[in-house]
Motif scaffolding. Structure first.
Motif, PDB file in Angstrom:
ATOM      1  N   PRO A 104      -5.508  15.912  16.472  1.00 27.53           N
ATOM      2  CA  PRO A 104      -4.993  15.303  17.703  1.00 27.53           C
ATOM      3  C   PRO A 104      -3.528  14.867  17.601  1.00 27.53           C
ATOM      4  N   ARG A 105      -3.011  14.762  16.393  1.00 29.83           N
ATOM      5  CA  ARG A 105      -1.594  14.405  16.215  1.00 29.83           C
ATOM      6  C   ARG A 105      -0.764  15.683  16.370  1.00 29.83           C
ATOM      7  N   GLN A 106       0.099  15.714  17.366  1.00 29.46           N
ATOM      8  CA  GLN A 106       0.847  16.934  17.693  1.00 29.46           C
ATOM      9  C   GLN A 106       1.633  17.475  16.507  1.00 29.46           C
ATOM     10  N   LYS A 107       2.292  16.624  15.757  1.00 26.77           N
ATOM     11  CA  LYS A 107       3.092  17.082  14.612  1.00 26.77           C
ATOM     12  C   LYS A 107       2.213  17.791  13.588  1.00 26.77           C
ATOM     13  N   THR A 108       1.070  17.207  13.271  1.00 24.90           N
ATOM     14  CA  THR A 108       0.156  17.822  12.307  1.00 24.90           C
ATOM     15  C   THR A 108      -0.385  19.136  12.851  1.00 24.90           C
ATOM     16  N   TRP A 109      -0.738  19.152  14.146  1.00 23.33           N
ATOM     17  CA  TRP A 109      -1.245  20.375  14.778  1.00 23.33           C
ATOM     18  C   TRP A 109      -0.199  21.481  14.671  1.00 23.33           C
ATOM     19  N   ASP A 110       1.041  21.155  15.001  1.00 22.98           N
ATOM     20  CA  ASP A 110       2.122  22.141  14.928  1.00 22.98           C
ATOM     21  C   ASP A 110       2.324  22.652  13.506  1.00 22.98           C
ATOM     22  N   GLU A 111       2.316  21.751  12.545  1.00 24.51           N
ATOM     23  CA  GLU A 111       2.491  22.155  11.140  1.00 24.51           C
ATOM     24  C   GLU A 111       1.339  23.040  10.688  1.00 24.51           C
ATOM     25  N   ASP A 112       0.123  22.674  11.067  1.00 23.33           N
ATOM     26  CA  ASP A 112      -1.045  23.476  10.683  1.00 23.33           C
ATOM     27  C   ASP A 112      -1.004  24.858  11.320  1.00 23.33           C
ATOM     28  N   TYR A 113      -0.649  24.907  12.603  1.00 23.29           N
ATOM     29  CA  TYR A 113      -0.571  26.198  13.295  1.00 23.29           C
ATOM     30  C   TYR A 113       0.505  27.088  12.658  1.00 23.29           C
ATOM     31  N   GLY A 114       1.632  26.490  12.317  1.00 20.44           N
ATOM     32  CA  GLY A 114       2.689  27.242  11.636  1.00 20.44           C
ATOM     33  C   GLY A 114       2.215  27.774  10.293  1.00 20.44           C
TER      34      GLY A 114
END
Length: 189
Positions: A104-114
């Motif tokens: 749910p944390r956008q930064k973590t989501w973005d890092e994981d998706y990358g």
């Protein structure tokens, strides 16, 4: 060093998305070796935010059946186009579903998706170096709860890709790419 650079450059430029596959078997063990190499993708804080579902041999039926369930109308009929696509899927040697947690944390989501996307590119390159091709699909049906549940994708997880994998029956020509100079701003001050 120059030969290594040329080999890597050539591998990256030569890789193609494959849509037409031979029916030759791709071994599960070889796919595991490819994943072992691909896991070296950069990932923030070494979270390794991925998991995989690999469908091979008779196991492909589970993948195909899940797809067909998403195409079945309320009266129980399946369009001819979906049946044709399902038969195409059955001919492809392997299907790899790549899943990540949806933080749910956008930064973590973005890092994981990358990180997962980098790993998928590693999978494609490591496979291509071994003569194995694939296509990275993100079809609309991967978002369908019926498909997700049938494959055991849990709430709070995202299917990043379905990779259809096999030996190429046809390798398409390279498509023209825009020069990076047209998309690059160099800041020197």
């Amino acid at each position: 060093m120059e030969k290594e650079v040329q080999a890597i450059d050539s591998l990256i430029k030569g890789r193609r998305s494959i849509k037409k596959f031979k029916t030759d078997v791709v071994s599960v063990d070889e796919m595991i070796e490819i994943l072992e190499v691909a896991k070296w993708a950069p990932n923030h804080k070494m979270t390794e935010p991925w998991r995989f579902l690999l469908y091979s041999e008779e196991g492909k039926n589970e993948f195909v059946d899940a797809y067909l369930e998403t195409q079945t109308s309320s009266d129980g009929t399946v369009p001819e186009k979906a049946i044709k696509k399902a038969n195409y899927f059955k001919q492809i040697p392997l299907h790899l579903v790549v899943v990540m947690p949806e933080d749910p944390r956008q930064k973590t989501w973005d890092e994981d998706y990358g990180a997962v996307s980098a790993m998928i590119q590693n999978i494609q390159l490591a496979a291509w170096a071994r003569g194995i091709g694939m296509i990275w699909r993100t079809n609309d049906w991967i978002y369908n709860p019926i498909f997700r549940e049938a494959l055991g994708v849990k709430p709070g997880e995202k299917i990043v890709a379905t990779l259809m994998i096999g030996y190429a029956d046809f390798i398409p020509e390279a498509k023209t790419r825009t020069s990076i100079r047209e998309k690059l701003t160099v800041v020197t001050k």
